[in-house]
Write a protein that holds these residues in place. Structure first.
Motif, PDB file in Angstrom:
ATOM      1  N   MET A 129       0.851  -1.177  -0.058  1.00 26.93           N
ATOM      2  CA  MET A 129      -0.124  -0.040   0.003  1.00 26.93           C
ATOM      3  C   MET A 129       0.987   1.224  -0.077  1.00 26.93           C
ATOM      4  SD  MET A 129      -2.727   1.286   3.023  1.00 26.93           S
ATOM      5  CE  MET A 129      -3.184   2.760   3.007  1.00 26.93           C
ATOM      6  N   PRO A 130       0.638   2.096  -0.840  1.00 26.31           N
ATOM      7  CA  PRO A 130       1.544   3.610  -0.850  1.00 26.31           C
ATOM      8  C   PRO A 130       1.152   4.236   0.400  1.00 26.31           C
ATOM      9  CG  PRO A 130       0.408   3.212  -2.988  1.00 26.31           C
ATOM     10  CD  PRO A 130      -0.374   2.046  -2.166  1.00 26.31           C
ATOM     11  N   LEU A 131       1.946   4.938   1.092  1.00 28.10           N
ATOM     12  CA  LEU A 131       1.860   5.862   1.891  1.00 28.10           C
ATOM     13  C   LEU A 131       1.470   7.311   1.191  1.00 28.10           C
ATOM     14  CD1 LEU A 131       3.588   6.435   5.391  1.00 28.10           C
ATOM     15  CD2 LEU A 131       2.792   8.503   3.848  1.00 28.10           C
ATOM     16  N   ASP A 132       0.097   7.643   1.222  1.00 28.07           N
ATOM     17  CA  ASP A 132      -0.285   8.732   0.504  1.00 28.07           C
ATOM     18  C   ASP A 132      -0.432   8.568  -1.063  1.00 28.07           C
ATOM     19  OD1 ASP A 132      -0.837  10.529   2.884  1.00 28.07           O
ATOM     20  OD2 ASP A 132       1.024  11.272   2.859  1.00 28.07           O
ATOM     21  N   SER A 133      -0.288   9.615  -1.688  1.00 29.68           N
ATOM     22  CA  SER A 133      -0.474   9.353  -3.233  1.00 29.68           C
ATOM     23  C   SER A 133       0.727   8.910  -3.880  1.00 29.68           C
ATOM     24  CB  SER A 133      -0.979  10.690  -3.746  1.00 29.68           C
ATOM     25  OG  SER A 133       0.031  11.724  -3.941  1.00 29.68           O
ATOM     26  N   CYS A 134       0.492   8.188  -4.941  1.00 29.32           N
ATOM     27  CA  CYS A 134       1.701   7.824  -5.909  1.00 29.32           C
ATOM     28  C   CYS A 134       1.380   8.123  -7.405  1.00 29.32           C
ATOM     29  CB  CYS A 134       2.020   6.481  -5.755  1.00 29.32           C
ATOM     30  SG  CYS A 134       0.747   5.319  -6.243  1.00 29.32           S
ATOM     31  N   ASP A 135       2.130   7.577  -8.455  1.00 26.70           N
ATOM     32  CA  ASP A 135       1.841   7.913  -9.655  1.00 26.70           C
ATOM     33  C   ASP A 135       0.203   7.306  -9.971  1.00 26.70           C
ATOM     34  OD1 ASP A 135       3.423   5.589  -9.058  1.00 26.70           O
ATOM     35  OD2 ASP A 135       3.672   5.446 -11.361  1.00 26.70           O
ATOM     36  N   PHE A 136      -0.085   6.129  -9.294  1.00 29.21           N
ATOM     37  CA  PHE A 136      -1.314   5.291  -9.597  1.00 29.21           C
ATOM     38  C   PHE A 136      -2.322   5.867  -8.602  1.00 29.21           C
ATOM     39  CE2 PHE A 136       1.247   3.042 -12.728  1.00 29.21           C
ATOM     40  CZ  PHE A 136      -0.049   2.648 -13.666  1.00 29.21           C
ATOM     41  N   SER A 137      -2.382   7.071  -8.725  1.00 27.08           N
ATOM     42  CA  SER A 137      -3.549   7.845  -7.700  1.00 27.08           C
ATOM     43  C   SER A 137      -4.386   8.622  -8.749  1.00 27.08           C
ATOM     44  CB  SER A 137      -2.979   8.712  -6.786  1.00 27.08           C
ATOM     45  OG  SER A 137      -2.169   7.979  -5.640  1.00 27.08           O
ATOM     46  N   LEU A 138      -5.405   9.118  -8.260  1.00 23.88           N
ATOM     47  CA  LEU A 138      -6.413  10.065  -9.290  1.00 23.88           C
ATOM     48  C   LEU A 138      -5.519  11.518  -9.194  1.00 23.88           C
ATOM     49  CD1 LEU A 138      -9.840   8.804  -8.473  1.00 23.88           C
ATOM     50  CD2 LEU A 138      -8.011   7.761 -10.110  1.00 23.88           C
ATOM     51  N   GLU A 139      -4.947  11.569  -8.232  1.00 25.17           N
ATOM     52  CA  GLU A 139      -4.445  12.795  -8.153  1.00 25.17           C
ATOM     53  C   GLU A 139      -3.475  13.130  -6.853  1.00 25.17           C
ATOM     54  OE1 GLU A 139      -7.750  15.638  -7.679  1.00 25.17           O
ATOM     55  OE2 GLU A 139      -8.392  15.132  -5.962  1.00 25.17           O
ATOM     56  N   HIS A 140      -2.753  14.223  -6.568  1.00 22.13           N
ATOM     57  CA  HIS A 140      -1.995  14.202  -5.535  1.00 22.13           C
ATOM     58  C   HIS A 140      -2.977  14.254  -4.066  1.00 22.13           C
ATOM     59  CE1 HIS A 140       1.265  15.990  -8.063  1.00 22.13           C
ATOM     60  NE2 HIS A 140       1.833  14.763  -7.742  1.00 22.13           N
ATOM     61  N   PHE A 141      -2.361  13.607  -3.195  1.00 16.91           N
ATOM     62  CA  PHE A 141      -2.932  13.809  -1.919  1.00 16.91           C
ATOM     63  C   PHE A 141      -2.294  13.425  -0.628  1.00 16.91           C
ATOM     64  CE2 PHE A 141      -4.527   9.645  -3.263  1.00 16.91           C
ATOM     65  CZ  PHE A 141      -4.161   9.025  -2.044  1.00 16.91           C
ATOM     66  N   GLN A 142      -2.327  13.793   0.582  1.00 14.37           N
ATOM     67  CA  GLN A 142      -1.495  13.380   1.625  1.00 14.37           C
ATOM     68  C   GLN A 142      -2.524  13.578   2.786  1.00 14.37           C
ATOM     69  OE1 GLN A 142       1.292  16.224   0.716  1.00 14.37           O
ATOM     70  NE2 GLN A 142       0.678  17.759   1.959  1.00 14.37           N
ATOM     71  N   ALA A 143      -2.310  12.731   4.175  1.00  8.16           N
ATOM     72  CA  ALA A 143      -2.912  12.667   4.997  1.00  8.16           C
ATOM     73  C   ALA A 143      -2.894  14.000   5.881  1.00  8.16           C
ATOM     74  CB  ALA A 143      -2.819  11.542   5.755  1.00  8.16           C
ATOM     75  N   SER A 144      -1.814  14.791   5.786  1.00  4.54           N
ATOM     76  CA  SER A 144      -1.625  15.964   6.675  1.00  4.54           C
ATOM     77  C   SER A 144      -0.754  16.813   6.158  1.00  4.54           C
ATOM     78  CB  SER A 144      -1.101  15.539   8.207  1.00  4.54           C
ATOM     79  OG  SER A 144      -0.572  16.621   8.756  1.00  4.54           O
ATOM     80  N   VAL A 145      -0.915  18.104   6.294  1.00  8.15           N
ATOM     81  CA  VAL A 145      -0.063  19.065   5.778  1.00  8.15           C
ATOM     82  C   VAL A 145       0.435  20.258   6.910  1.00  8.15           C
ATOM     83  CG1 VAL A 145      -1.057  19.451   3.431  1.00  8.15           C
ATOM     84  CG2 VAL A 145      -1.820  20.863   5.381  1.00  8.15           C
ATOM     85  N   GLU A 146      -0.025  19.467   7.945  1.00  4.77           N
ATOM     86  CA  GLU A 146       0.459  20.572   9.207  1.00  4.77           C
ATOM     87  C   GLU A 146       1.633  19.734   9.977  1.00  4.77           C
ATOM     88  OE1 GLU A 146      -0.275  23.410   9.966  1.00  4.77           O
ATOM     89  OE2 GLU A 146      -1.814  23.685   8.578  1.00  4.77           O
ATOM     90  N   PRO A 147       2.690  20.292  10.389  1.00  9.61           N
ATOM     91  CA  PRO A 147       3.856  19.832  10.764  1.00  9.61           C
ATOM     92  C   PRO A 147       3.346  18.803  12.295  1.00  9.61           C
ATOM     93  CG  PRO A 147       4.645  21.660  10.230  1.00  9.61           C
ATOM     94  CD  PRO A 147       3.032  21.888   9.875  1.00  9.61           C
ATOM     95  N   ASP A 148       2.496  19.505  12.895  1.00 15.18           N
ATOM     96  CA  ASP A 148       2.061  18.735  14.412  1.00 15.18           C
ATOM     97  C   ASP A 148       0.962  17.851  13.906  1.00 15.18           C
ATOM     98  OD1 ASP A 148      -0.362  20.189  13.739  1.00 15.18           O
ATOM     99  OD2 ASP A 148      -0.252  21.320  15.596  1.00 15.18           O
ATOM    100  N   LEU A 149       0.663  17.442  12.845  1.00 16.61           N
ATOM    101  CA  LEU A 149      -0.413  16.379  12.453  1.00 16.61           C
ATOM    102  C   LEU A 149      -1.734  16.663  12.997  1.00 16.61           C
ATOM    103  CD1 LEU A 149       1.755  13.100  12.704  1.00 16.61           C
ATOM    104  CD2 LEU A 149       1.570  14.550  10.727  1.00 16.61           C
ATOM    105  N   SER A 150      -1.909  17.995  13.128  1.00 15.58           N
ATOM    106  CA  SER A 150      -3.537  18.152  13.894  1.00 15.58           C
ATOM    107  C   SER A 150      -4.519  18.026  12.758  1.00 15.58           C
ATOM    108  CB  SER A 150      -3.285  19.781  14.370  1.00 15.58           C
ATOM    109  OG  SER A 150      -2.826  20.497  13.406  1.00 15.58           O
ATOM    110  N   ASP A 151      -4.121  17.846  11.743  1.00 17.27           N
ATOM    111  CA  ASP A 151      -5.000  17.969  10.445  1.00 17.27           C
ATOM    112  C   ASP A 151      -5.195  16.594   9.867  1.00 17.27           C
ATOM    113  OD1 ASP A 151      -2.642  18.196   9.317  1.00 17.27           O
ATOM    114  OD2 ASP A 151      -3.599  19.119   7.376  1.00 17.27           O
ATOM    115  N   PHE A 152      -4.476  15.598  10.575  1.00 23.80           N
ATOM    116  CA  PHE A 152      -4.300  14.425  10.024  1.00 23.80           C
ATOM    117  C   PHE A 152      -5.874  13.390   9.618  1.00 23.80           C
ATOM    118  CE2 PHE A 152      -3.561   9.687   9.390  1.00 23.80           C
ATOM    119  CZ  PHE A 152      -2.418   9.575   9.244  1.00 23.80           C
ATOM    120  N   SER A 153      -5.972  12.900   8.380  1.00 22.31           N
ATOM    121  CA  SER A 153      -7.259  12.608   8.122  1.00 22.31           C
ATOM    122  C   SER A 153      -6.989  11.457   6.904  1.00 22.31           C
ATOM    123  CB  SER A 153      -8.197  13.586   7.675  1.00 22.31           C
ATOM    124  OG  SER A 153      -9.200  13.106   6.944  1.00 22.31           O
TER     125      SER A 153
END
Length: 447
Positions: free
Chosen positions: A95-119
């Motif tokens: 399983m890729p962690l977040d997006s890879c080339d075989f994703s529909l588009e870029h995505f990631q579970a968090s963009v905050e250094p403290d991971l407060s927005d992790f989803s």
């Protein structure tokens, strides 16, 4: 045989005359004949090599999206073929962690250094439903391998998920914490990560999600940041693989990364096949680091290199690579996407590839590719826990590998020539004679 009965070979032969699959099942009896010298393939069960952990495939967002478009019968067919106990018997998932080339588009579970927005909102849309159905089919926790393609853009020297770049030194601990948090959140969702690689293709500057790690950088990140974070979060039971890239530099990566400090941390080396055979690289790693696993973590037919119309050659390429890898120490195999669409995607950068199953989004038809048939000849017989045994073969026109399993000794034979080739299969002073048709793959169990 312990019961004193006649030894038998029960095997399956697959050919593709006129591009149509033809499969024959045969049962032949061994005879007490130990005088034949020519056209012999020997099996020596007492000569043992590596233990094999099993087969699997990748649950990318692309595969999950394809699965979401299938009807109930198509979903059942795909799952039972791959993960059914009587078919291909897959037990592992990458399983890729977040997006890879075989994703529909870029995505990631968090963009905050403290991971407060992790989803996991995005991963949960297409990836989790397929993972859950696979796990239900298997009936137990999956062997789940997790692999990052890129850290979040803000952590990288180029400020971009794509085009390589490197992990900034000041974000090494943040990235290590991100990875550990991802693993722990997956556990809450019911998925247990059993192994992971540090970075997918750490030498490749790709137009898609990618990040460069030299051997020294991978070593420092592992030793000083990732493993301490895993210790802190009680995750050290997870097997860690280095490299996760092509075989031609695998030995060098192992040599330059494994030392007295990292030896106890690194479980094995993950490999890709896109730069050619390089089977001796596996052999050298096996000889220098006999306790390390050698995992083929990704393989697929890239349409940028191979024509999708070379349907038989592409499938035979799989078998050739698998046999060569197995005979030089391979301990596990993950195919790439479990399913793609009719053009080899969707893929957010147009990096199209083949897969064992294609789903035609226009006609809504699930299509079996030849690679599926060829992979079946391996995974159906070489089950988790199998131990490779010694073989010799009279000609390089036939490629073969053999394993001891709980169900008995199994063998796979590949004939990539156009001529039928005779075989006298010898075991314990007995033999059985048959022919492997031109362009055929056969596999079977000795009973």
């Amino acid at each position: 045989r312990k019961d004193g009965g006649m030894t038998k070979l029960e095997y399956v032969v697959t050919t593709f005359p006129n591009r149509e699959k033809q499969t024959e099942q045969k049962v032949l009896s061994f005879v007490k004949e130990d005088e034949i010298e020519n056209e012999v393939i020997n099996i020596y069960p007492e000569v043992t090599y590596q233990r094999f952990n099993g087969f699997g495939g990748a649950v990318t967002e692309t595969a999950g999206y394809m699965y979401s478009l299938m009807d109930a019968e198509q979903k059942k067919e795909m799952l039972e073929t791959y993960y059914g106990k009587d078919t291909m018997k897959y037990r592992m998932v990458r399983m890729p962690l977040d997006s890879c080339d075989f994703s529909l588009e870029h995505f990631q579970a968090s963009v905050e250094p403290d991971l407060s927005d992790f989803s996991f909102q995005r991963v949960g849309k297409y990836t989790f439903p397929l993972l859950r159905d696979i796990q239900a089919m298997v009936g137990e926790d999956l062997e789940l391998m997790l692999t990052p393609w890129s850290p979040p853009a803000y952590m990288k020297t180029n400020g971009d998920r794509n085009h390589g770049g490197k992990l900034k030194a000041e974000y090494r601990k943040t990235w290590a914490e991100y990875i550990c948090h991802y693993i722990m959140e997956l556990k809450k969702e019911g998925f247990t990560v059993t192994c992971m690689s540090i970075q997918n293709e750490p030498k490749a500057v790709q137009t898609w999600d990618s990040c460069i790690f030299t051997a020294q950088e991978e070593k420092v990140f592992l030793e000083e940041c990732l493993y301490p974070a895993m210790e802190e979060h009680a995750l050290t039971q997870i097997r860690i693989y280095i490299w996760d890239h092509n075989k031609e530099r695998a030995y060098e990566r192992a040599r330059d990364t494994i030392d007295e400090k990292t030896d106890k941390i690194i479980k094995g080396i993950a490999l890709h096949w896109y730069s050619g055979d390089h089977f001796d690289a596996l052999q050298m790693i096996r000889e220098k680091y006999p306790d390390k696993e050698l995992v083929l973590s990704e393989a697929c037919i890239e349409y940028s290199k191979c024509s999708p119309e070379d349907f038989l050659k592409n499938a035979q390429k799989y078998a050739h690579d698998l046999i060569g890898n197995l005979n030089h120490g391979l301990t596990g195999f993950y195919d790439w996407n479990l399913a793609v669409d009719e053009v080899g995607g969707p893929n957010h950068v147009g990096n199209f590839c083949d897969a064992p199953y294609l789903f035609d989004t226009k006609s809504k038809v699930l299509m079996e590719r030849n690679s599926l048939v060829y992979l079946w000849h391996f995974s159906h017989y070489i089950t988790p826990g199998a131990v490779r045994v010694g073989t010799t073969c009279y000609t390089d026109k036939l490629e073969t590998t053999a394993f001891h399993t709980e169900a008995g000794c199994v063998i796979v034979i590949l004939n990539r020539t156009e001529e039928d080739l005779p075989v006298v299969l010898r075991l314990h002073g007995e033999s059985v004679t048959f022919s492997v048709p031109g362009g055929a793959i056969c596999s079977g169990r000795i009973l």
